[in-house]
Scaffold this motif. Structure first.
Motif, mmCIF file in Angstrom:
data_model
loop_
_atom_site.group_PDB
_atom_site.id
_atom_site.type_symbol
_atom_site.label_atom_id
_atom_site.label_comp_id
_atom_site.label_asym_id
_atom_site.label_seq_id
_atom_site.Cartn_x
_atom_site.Cartn_y
_atom_site.Cartn_z
ATOM 1 N N GLN A 53 0.874 -1.167 0.000
ATOM 2 C CA GLN A 53 0.000 0.000 0.000
ATOM 3 C C GLN A 53 0.905 1.208 0.000
ATOM 4 O OE1 GLN A 53 -0.613 2.524 2.455
ATOM 5 N NE2 GLN A 53 -2.119 3.449 1.130
ATOM 6 N N HIS A 54 0.970 1.888 -1.103
ATOM 7 C CA HIS A 54 1.810 3.068 -1.163
ATOM 8 C C HIS A 54 1.019 4.135 -1.885
ATOM 9 C CE1 HIS A 54 4.990 5.818 -2.123
ATOM 10 N NE2 HIS A 54 5.836 5.137 -1.381
ATOM 11 N N PRO A 55 1.075 5.353 -1.353
ATOM 12 C CA PRO A 55 0.224 6.391 -1.941
ATOM 13 C C PRO A 55 0.370 6.555 -3.452
ATOM 14 C CG PRO A 55 1.488 7.252 -0.091
ATOM 15 C CD PRO A 55 1.759 5.812 -0.158
ATOM 16 N N VAL A 56 1.538 6.341 -4.011
ATOM 17 C CA VAL A 56 1.602 6.533 -5.454
ATOM 18 C C VAL A 56 1.336 5.260 -6.229
ATOM 19 C CG1 VAL A 56 3.078 8.533 -5.546
ATOM 20 C CG2 VAL A 56 4.100 6.302 -5.507
#
Ligand code: SF4
Ligand code: SF4
Ligand code: SF4
Ligand code: SF4
Ligand code: SF4
Ligand code: SF4
Ligand code: SF4
Ligand code: SF4
Lengths: 291, 123, 155, 359, 641, 135
Positions: free
Chosen positions: D12-15
């Motif tokens: 889960q990574h914002p980008v």
């Protein structure tokens, strides 16, 4: 300055300015949204954000970071108060740098890889904007013969015509400080869509994050008042100039992609710093104008 | 950057593209696939709809002459609609609304005097 | 409504997690952020970091590998927080009923506050779900009850 | 101790659009190695395809991935039709083209927006997605749903586009073309965008072929290969030439997709102009027995379905090979050497879709 | 009593050193060090409270002191020759030979002119220097007692060289005091060369090949300085009438016609202060045990160089020479601060930062206004204290973790909380308002504001400075969440006391910056500069100049309030939680190792940034050296014209 | 059980015994055929594996038969990009691949929550939702 006057000015710096700052932060988001063809949040949005954050459960990976952020907030308050009290600009910038250092040290003390990477970039940002601001102070000195902000207000002529470059470097500083493209390198504004998540703030949450939001309420008036020094007579024109710089940085944010830190360093040290120096050299060459 | 500047300035001085939702929702498209409901008036409880349903959202209890429908399993594909030869499955264009608890809708053949409304039951 | 409740209603920060969805609902969530739907009108921003988020939007049926991620993200969010299961497969597993690697919905792993139907859930429905969730969020107590374990699945 | 840097990038990574983990090793923000961890979206669809009734599978494969869902359905239907020996009616083939190309437009605009987002160009992201809503409306109007349009079925299509709708499409698409043209020009000529894309993640043509890259990733390296050239559905009867750009970098790949938006608009209009009258689908009896392989061009490249039927209503095997699957090796090869800040951009430049990669 | 102070300051440590060579027991040695320290501190404080004075020692029984000095000089030069010979270093040998020949020539040709009546003149600059040397030097010498024990444990099998070590340290302290107080260039030259010898021998203390090589480099570079010094004496002796030739107060009390000797003295100062192009020896000197670095290479010996330049400042007022000196200093300041960014070794960072700060002091001296010289003196004081603290802390760290690499100090705050706190404090006093170094930097900037080149270089250099300091703190503070610091850090009591008192001194001195200004700096400026050039006024709360003001008290109070607030805010927070690692939960037992590819735990690491791409030493070495050489040449050239 | 006969959409299927499999693949590499993927079928006592290639938009295939329990030589030495599909074979069919370039040792797509490789025919996939359609 008489004691009541000092008290009034302190009151303005510590209590009124942040309210203006809050509205400006909200306006910033609103204008960005409009530039993007959206409606955007209400201008009082930052206020609700702050209240919500304060009401969240406290949490942090590093208590030390929270302490650092409190120092960061304090440095913003103090530096704003210093401007309002007409203090020495260089010292004021050192206080600003104090805040930046506290922020950075705090970012490092959170052992999240994103915090660390983001903070390293934060450091490079400091390396980029710090000289620009000090040059600005020196430029002001060269025309006023004093580093005291109070003395700027006594001028009869605005400084901007002779310090044009600094209005531009200020836009760069605004972009960096307000985390706008192309310089939103260490963290983007209110959302972490960055390879380093939200950089130094990745691990800051709830009330600790509220400290940062609050610090921004002081930061904007501070930046604005630095710009205002360039057109201090009449003062409202300076405020307009500050707002214009802010608007310019918002527009730049919306017409540019985020660039990399290596680009930023090169731009800062190969374009902005030399340009500042050129302006300074002009001032040296035509010395004696105002002092 | 100059071209983009034109775009953003244009945006700034024209009406935002944002639709006023939820204040003034747009009418659904006429043929939109939305709410799946059952009208058991003609239903034979044959189970064809349940068999074709790719998600198992429909259970037909033939003995009790009941259809149990779990709308939060339904993917609104319309397979049941196509399977039913008695027109007992309906699909309207309206959107189903979000809920706190997933319901199970129970459909039975309406008595002559009672209208055909589902009874909600929570699992 | 007191100030805190109002602030919560007006400042939902969102974390979006794709728990094995088909992307359908995810792009609809993203649409919500874009001009036509613009949920920033309600103060919502997609923060992408659980520590900053108030609302977790989850899509997908949850599979055996991302289950631990979902749980972890939920744990890392600070109270008060709500979970919105977006789309049919997040609500119940939906079309993936025969898939060996699926858990069958978000509520098998973490408590879900709002279920948003649709495959894919339409932006309007997602916004309605968000608002529904915020009403719940606003009423939550500020401090979690002593001894309350934040992350216990319901089942 | 701390020699070098190693950070997880995802799941889960914002980008990151989807859950995937790249384990990135850095030296002063330069990537030395990128190793993927997958399986966060693996559902087991190939197995489910054997357990479901082969007709229900249409709905399942549409949800292998929502972004080009109808193209999965088409590929699956083409394969099953080949096994059953069916041929879809002409009108159905043309309608299929219309919907597939509308889908491609939405997918490419989505990509362009996400790419802008990856390098922090928020306003451009917003602009692309605003324009994209026009296609979404067209999809919802014609197919009844925005994302999973569910139009294909074995033997034809499930819905028609009537004259009224066709007129609406003809009216809307030129508007979309104008707006997209303005945005694409801004994107491709922008100084800052070029800074972030030109020369980033360069995949030379030979390498692209060797690593099996497909679609815009391959065409962005100058190789003119597009499955639509093979002429499935009605493509054989419509004029079509693949778009290529030579440099193999992020910029080229983006340019390919940007230009394909306009090509797709033309294809939709051409298909509508030549839309023959006739049935929407052919009926069939019996169960699939035998094997077939169908290759179509999804927005991200060549998509392949292989079905093996054994005479029952359940398939013996349903094999899906999706474009991102073919593009990942090339990506992993070019990531080392990039700056850390380029990782999201270069990763996005193959327009990765993990949900179909892992099925 | 008054008359005894100077002999105590100069001779008692030397005597102590000699005794330490004879009484080889550890206890006796420690007692000697402690005694000398007490004597030094006492005498220095007494000297300071006594204020201005002059003193010339009477004859030693029957022998004239000048004879003693001559004899010592001969021994010293012989020692240099022997050292260079045994080390097989032709360069050093020729320099030593040159000096010996020059010295012989001097003695034979001008022997008479070298004798002056005024032996020692105690002014406020000298007092400041003596206080520094005596107090910091004593603290460091005490710190060295446990340090050297541990050091020896790290080098087993080597016979103990501690007697020699402490002898050198003590002799050095005496020589430094002599250097500061002496009003006679001829005597100063002796002390100067003694410090060089001590330095060279101490660098080679460990006897490793690297140590010897570094020692050789220090030898020949400092011999260059010695030659320059000697040349200056020769020229002055040649040009001046008997009796006045060597009196420093006459020579540099105001503008002087003898610019070339002044330039030569500056050159000598440059070598001692390791200014470009002589930076190499100081960097190499970092191989020495850390107390040596702290004492010689940061707070005292290298200060002798800048001390000499500051002394010379009045002599070169309003000349081209002073501008070149300013430029050279500023150049060193920027260039070394920049290169420091790329350093991974903490001691090298400290060394570069030292060189850089010395450059700034020299630049201020070169600017040569009352404000600038005030800045120079303040910087001299504050930098010495803070840097000593940093070196001591670095030494403590090194002994504990066995490395000087900054990368290895990651998260040190958990393992050595107190030492880390002191280190951070040291850095903060170097970096932030309202601490003394920053006040001095402010003073420097304001005084440079009318000099474009200096100002630009100051600003750029300051920007670099922030980077490497903050990066170091960052590594120290990078902690794994959930781990609480071990609050019971083991360290020798002497470490604790010496570091603690130096730290206290650093803070206290900063708080009293206006007092320091009034007491030490203002008299220096008054005595050095003619009216017309205004310095700083110190009020209770502020430090003011004509063009600005530094609200010392206000900022100190704000800081106090802010820190209190920060502590309150931070202490209320819930216990630390696991970091966000993109959603993957940490594997069992390792908080920073989330599951990675193949479900295997993969540790997360982040190393510091050193920007080697931009700032690597090798990239910049060439132009730095060239620039240094050109500027030094220009200095002599301008003086000669 | 038999093997696939004609496959509609595949122009040619060339059989290669396990021993000469890599040589056959190498030949394709030499002809610069683009590797598409491999596909595996559970045929009871053995696996039928097709390696698919693209030659100017035509699909061609190399087939090998792998007895259950035998090891499959890795194609990653010939086509590096085969590492994805080979890891998948390990995960989903339980085939041991020898010499795999980047080996996730059976945890590429799945976590170890399955008793048997899920794509084997005999693996009774545990269905969470029983299909209770009464008709
Ligand atoms: S990624 Fe961040 S900056 Fe971009 S639109 Fe989303 S919230 Fe805004
Ligand atoms: S709804 Fe239709 S298909 Fe379903 S049970 Fe009733 S009659 Fe049969
Ligand atoms: S359609 Fe008729 S025959 Fe078929 S199941 Fe229903 S009732 Fe029975
Ligand atoms: S619409 Fe599709 S999913 Fe929904 S009940 Fe009908 S068949 Fe089942
Ligand atoms: S249907 Fe079953 S396997 Fe599929 S997602 Fe739902 S619970 Fe999981
Ligand atoms: S609900 Fe439907 S559209 Fe949404 S993610 Fe699941 S399968 Fe995709
Ligand atoms: S918005 Fe959602 S579906 Fe779209 S790319 Fe991002 S994560 Fe994927
Ligand atoms: S490549 Fe696959 S996952 Fe991506 S959009 Fe196309 S079908 Fe969907």
């Amino acid at each position: 300055m008489s004691t009541p006057e000092i008290a009034i000015r302190l009151f303005a710096a510590v209590l009124l300015a942040p309210i203006a700052g809050m509205l400006l932060v909200g306006l910033d988001r609103r204008i960005s949204a409009r530039l993007q063809g959206r409606v955007g949040p209400p201008v009082t949005q930052p206020f609700y954000d702050l209240v919500k954050l304060l009401a969240k459960q406290g949490d942090t990976t590093s208590r030390f970071q929270t302490a650092c952020l409190a120092l960061y907030l304090a440095s913003n308050v103090v530096s704003l108060a210093m401007v309002f009290l007409g203090q020495d600009l260089l010292v004021m910038l050192f206080v600003v740098a104090f805040g930046a250092v506290a922020y950075i040290v705090g970012g490092f003390s959170a052992k999240s890889p994103y915090s660390q990477l983001g903070t390293q970039r934060e450091m490079l940002q400091l390396l980029t904007y710090e000289p620009l601001l000090i040059f600005l102070a020196v430029g002001i000195y060269l025309r006023t013969g004093s580093f005291l902000a109070a003395d700027v207000l006594r001028l009869e002529r605005p400084l901007l015509p002779e310090l044009p470059v600094f209005a531009l470097t200020l836009v760069v500083v605004y972009c960096i400080k307000l985390r706008k493209s192309p310089f939103d390198i260490a963290a983007s504004a209110h959302h972490g869509h960055q390879e380093v998540v939200r950089g130094p703030l990745s691990e800051v949450a709830g009330p600790s994050l509220a400290l940062v939001e609050l610090a921004h309420w002081y930061e904007l008036p501070l930046l604005l008042s630095i710009a205002a020094l360039l057109w201090a007579t009449p003062l409202w024109a300076g405020v307009l100039l500050g707002l214009a710089c802010l608007l310019a940085s918002i527009v730049v944010d919306n017409v540019a992609a985020r660039l990399t830190w290596s680009w930023m360093l090169r731009f800062g040290w190969a374009v902005a710093v030399p340009a500042s120096i050129a302006n300074l050299l002009y001032l040296y060459a035509t010395r004696g104008g105002g002092s | 950057m100059a071209r983009m500047l034109r775009s953003v300035l244009h945006n700034a001085f024209s009406k935002p593209a944002t639709r006023p939702f939820p204040e003034a929702p747009r009418a659904a498209f006429e043929k939109a696939r939305g709410l799946v409901t059952f009208d058991c008036t003609d239903c034979r409880f044959c189970g064809a709809c349940a068999l074709k349903c790719p998600t198992g959202a429909i259970r037909v209890v033939r003995e009790e002459r009941k259809i149990l429908f779990e709308p939060f399993k339904c993917i609104v594909c319309g397979a049941c609609l196509e399977a039913c030869r008695f027109g007992s499955v309906q699909m309207g264009p309206e959107r189903r609304k979000p809920v706190y608890e997933k319901p199970v809708e129970v459909y039975t053949k309406p008595e002559a005097d009672k209208p055909a409304t589902p009874q909600d039951r929570n699992e | 409504m007191n100030l805190i409740q109002k602030a919560r209603m007006k400042s939902p920060w969102i974390l979006h997690f794709n728990a094995g969805s088909c992307n359908g609902c995810d792009i609809e969530i993203l649409s919500c952020l874009t001009p036509v739907y613009d949920i920033e009108r309600f103060g919502a921003v997609n923060v992408g970091n659980p520590k900053h988020a108030d609302v977790l939007l989850v899509t997908g049926p949850v599979n055996r590998r991302n289950e631990r991620v979902l749980r972890n993200l939920y744990d890392q969010m600070l109270d008060p927080k709500i979970v919105v299961a977006v789309g049919t497969c997040a609500s119940s597993g939906g079309v993936f009923q025969n898939c060996y690697n699926c858990m069958g919905g978000v509520d098998k792993v973490i408590p879900v506050d709002v279920y948003v139907p649709g495959c894919a859930a339409k932006p309007e429905t997602i916004i309605e779900g968000l608002i529904l969730g915020l009403e719940k969020l606003a009423k939550m107590p500020s401090k979690p009850k002593k001894g309350a374990q934040p992350a216990e699945a319901r089942t | 101790m701390s020699e070098g840097t190693s950070v997880p990038f995802g799941p889960q990574h914002p980008v990151l659009p989807e859950p995937i983990q790249l384990r990135i090793s850095l030296e002063d923000e330069n990537v030395v190695q990128a190793l993927p961890a997958l399986g966060y979206v693996h559902r087991g669809i190939e197995k489910a395809g054997e357990l479901n009734d082969f007709q229900q599978n249409v709905f399942l494969v549409e949800r292998v991935c929502g972004i080009c869902s109808s193209i999965h359905a088409l590929a699956y239907c083409l394969a099953v039709e080949a096994v059953l020996g069916l041929e879809a009616p002409k009108r159905a083939s043309y309608l299929r083209v219309v919907w597939m190309e509308l889908h491609r437009i939405h997918s490419h605009l989505l990509y362009l927006g996400l790419l802008a987002e990856a390098f922090g160009f928020e306003s451009l992201f917003m602009e692309f997605w605003r324009v994209r809503e026009r296609v979404m409306d067209l999809l919802e109007m014609t197919a009844g749903n925005r994302v999973i349009i569910s139009v294909c079925t074995i033997g034809g299509v499930r819905r028609d586009i009537d004259a009224e709708q066709a007129r609406a499409i003809r009216e809307e698409l030129p508007k979309l073309r104008d707006e997209a043209r303005r945005l694409v020009d801004s994107l491709l000529s922008d100084y800052t965008v070029r800074q972030r894309t030109v020369g980033k993640g360069t995949i030379p043509a030979a390498l692209a072929l060797e690593l099996g890259a497909v679609g815009p990733t391959l065409r962005g390296s100058g190789v003119a290969q597009d499955m639509r050239m093979a002429g499935y559905a009605a493509y054989g009867e419509l004029e079509f030439r693949p778009v290529t750009f030579p440099d193999g970098d992020t910029y080229s790949r983006t340019a390919v997709r940007a230009e394909e938006v306009f090509q797709s608009i033309d294809l939709v209009l051409a298909a509508l102009d030549n839309l023959p009258e006739g049935d929407l689908k052919v009926g069939f009896k019996g169960r699939p027995e035998g094997a077939a392989l169908a290759r179509v061009e999804a927005p991200r490249g060549e998509l392949i379905y292989m079905v093996v039927g054994n005479g029952t209503k359940n398939l013996e095997r349903m094999r899906v090979r999706v474009p991102t699957y073919a593009n990942i090796p090339a990506l992993l090869t070019v990531l080392p050497g990039c700056e850390f800040a380029d990782v999201p951009v270069v990763t996005l430049s193959i327009d990765p879709c993990i949900s179909c990669t892992e099925r | 009593m008054r008359d005894l102070l100077i002999p105590i300051l100069v001779l008692s440590p030397m005597a102590g050193g000699a005794l330490a060579l004879i009484l080889r027991g550890r206890a006796a040695r420690s007692a000697l060090v402690a005694l000398s320290a007490a004597a030094l501190v006492f005498a220095a404080v007494a000297l300071a409270s006594n204020g201005l004075m002059r003193y010339t020692p009477g004859p030693l029984t029957t022998i004239d002191w000048n004879r003693v000095v001559l004899a010592a000089d001969v021994v010293l030069l012989g020692w240099f020759l022997a050292l260079a010979w045994t080390r097989r270093h032709p360069g050093a040998f020729s320099l030593a030979l040159l000096q010996a020949v020059g010295f012989a020539f001097l003695e034979i040709r001008y022997g008479e002119r070298l004798r002056v009546t005024q032996g020692f003149v105690v002014d406020w600059l000298a007092i400041a220097m003596v206080l520094l040397v005596s107090i910091l030097g004593s603290a460091i010498a005490l710190y060295a007692i446990p340090y050297m024990d541990e050091h020896e444990r790290h080098h087993p099998g080597v016979p103990s060289r501690q007697p020699r070590f402490f002898a050198l340290i003590l002799v050095f302290l005496g020589a430094m005091n002599g250097l500061a107080l002496s009003n006679n260039l001829y005597w100063t030259y002796l002390f100067w060369e003694i410090t060089t010898l001590c330095c060279v021998l101490l660098i080679a203390h460990d006897g490793t090949a690297e140590a010897v090589a570094s020692s050789n480099r220090a030898l020949w570079m400092n011999l260059v300085g010695g030659c320059a010094f000697l040349a200056a004496i020769l020229m002055l002796a040649h040009a001046q009438p008997i009796g006045e030739a060597m009196a420093i107060d006459r020579l540099v009390g105001g503008p002087t016609p003898y610019l070339v000797p002044v330039a030569l003295l500056c050159l000598a100062g440059f070598t001692k202060s390791a200014q470009l192009p002589f930076q190499g020896w100081l960097l190499g000197a970092m191989v020495a045990p850390t107390p040596v670095s702290a004492l010689l290479h940061s707070s005292t010996m290298v200060k002798a160089g800048v001390y000499l330049v500051i002394r010379c400042a009045p002599a070169m007022q309003d000349t081209g020479l002073t501008n070149v000196v300013a430029l050279a200093g500023a150049f060193t300041f920027v260039a070394t601060a920049m290169v420091a960014i790329s350093q991974r070794n903490a001691k090298r960072v400290l060394a570069y930062s030292t060189i850089s700060n010395l450059g700034l002091i020299i630049a201020c001296a070169g600017l040569n206004t009352a404000m600038a010289v005030s800045a120079a003196v303040m910087l001299l004081l504050f930098h010495a204290v803070s840097k000593a603290l940093l070196f001591l802390a670095a030494g403590a760290i090194e002994q504990r973790i066995g490395s000087r690499e900054i990368e290895r100090m990651e998260g040190l705050v958990l393992r050595m909380p107190w030492t880390t706190a002191l280190t951070v404090l040291g850095v903060l006093t170097m970096l932030l308002p309202p601490f003394g170094v920053l006040v001095s930097k402010w003073a420097a900037l304001e005084s440079a504001a009318r000099e474009p080149a200096a100002m630009v270089l100051f600003v750029l250099g300051s920007a670099f400075t922030v980077l490497f300091w903050v990066r170091w703190i960052g590594r120290l503070m990078a902690v794994e969440p959930g781990r609480e610091p071990e609050m019971t850090e083991q360290m020798p009591a002497l470490f604790r006391w010496t570091m603690g008192s130096v730290a206290a001194l650093a803070v206290l001195l900063s708080l009293l910056v206006t007092q320091v200004m009034q007491r030490f700096v203002a008299p220096v400026v008054a005595s050095y500069l003619q009216v017309g050039s205004e310095g700083f006024r110190a009020t209770v709360a502020d430090l003011e100049s004509r063009i600005g003001s530094f609200p010392v008290l206000g900022l100190a109070l704000s800081l106090l309030i802010a820190v209190a607030l920060a502590v309150i805010l931070a202490s209320g927070r819930r216990a630390p939680t696991v970091p966000y690692l993109c959603g993957e939960p940490p594997a069992e037992g390792a908080e920073l190792a989330p599951l990675g590819p193949g479900d295997r735990p993969a540790p997360v690491r982040v190393s510091g940034t050193y920007l080697e791409r931009f700032f690597a030493e090798e990239r910049h070495a060439a132009w730095m050296t060239v620039g240094g050489v050109l500027l030094t040449a220009a200095m002599l050239g301008v003086a000669a014209l | 059980m038999s093997v696939l006969g004609e496959v509609s959409g595949i122009a040619r299927i060339e059989d290669a015994p396990l021993e000469s499999l890599l040589d056959a693949l190498r030949a394709y590499r030499q002809r610069q055929a683009r590797f598409i993927t491999a596909s595996c079928l559970d045929r009871g006592d053995r696996f039928e594996i097709l390696y698919l290639f693209d030659e100017d938009l035509r699909t061609v295939a190399v087939r090998t038969l792998l007895p259950k329990g035998a090891k499959l030589p890795s194609a990653t030495g010939v086509y590096l990009c085969a590492f994805l599909v080979e890891n998948e074979l390990q995960d989903l069919f339980g085939i041991e691949v020898e010499g795999l370039h980047i080996d996730y040792s059976g945890k590429f797509l799945v976590t170890d929550t399955f008793d048997a490789p899920p794509l084997l025919k005999q693996t009774a996939c545990e269905l969470q939702l029983p299909k209770e359609n009464p008709s």
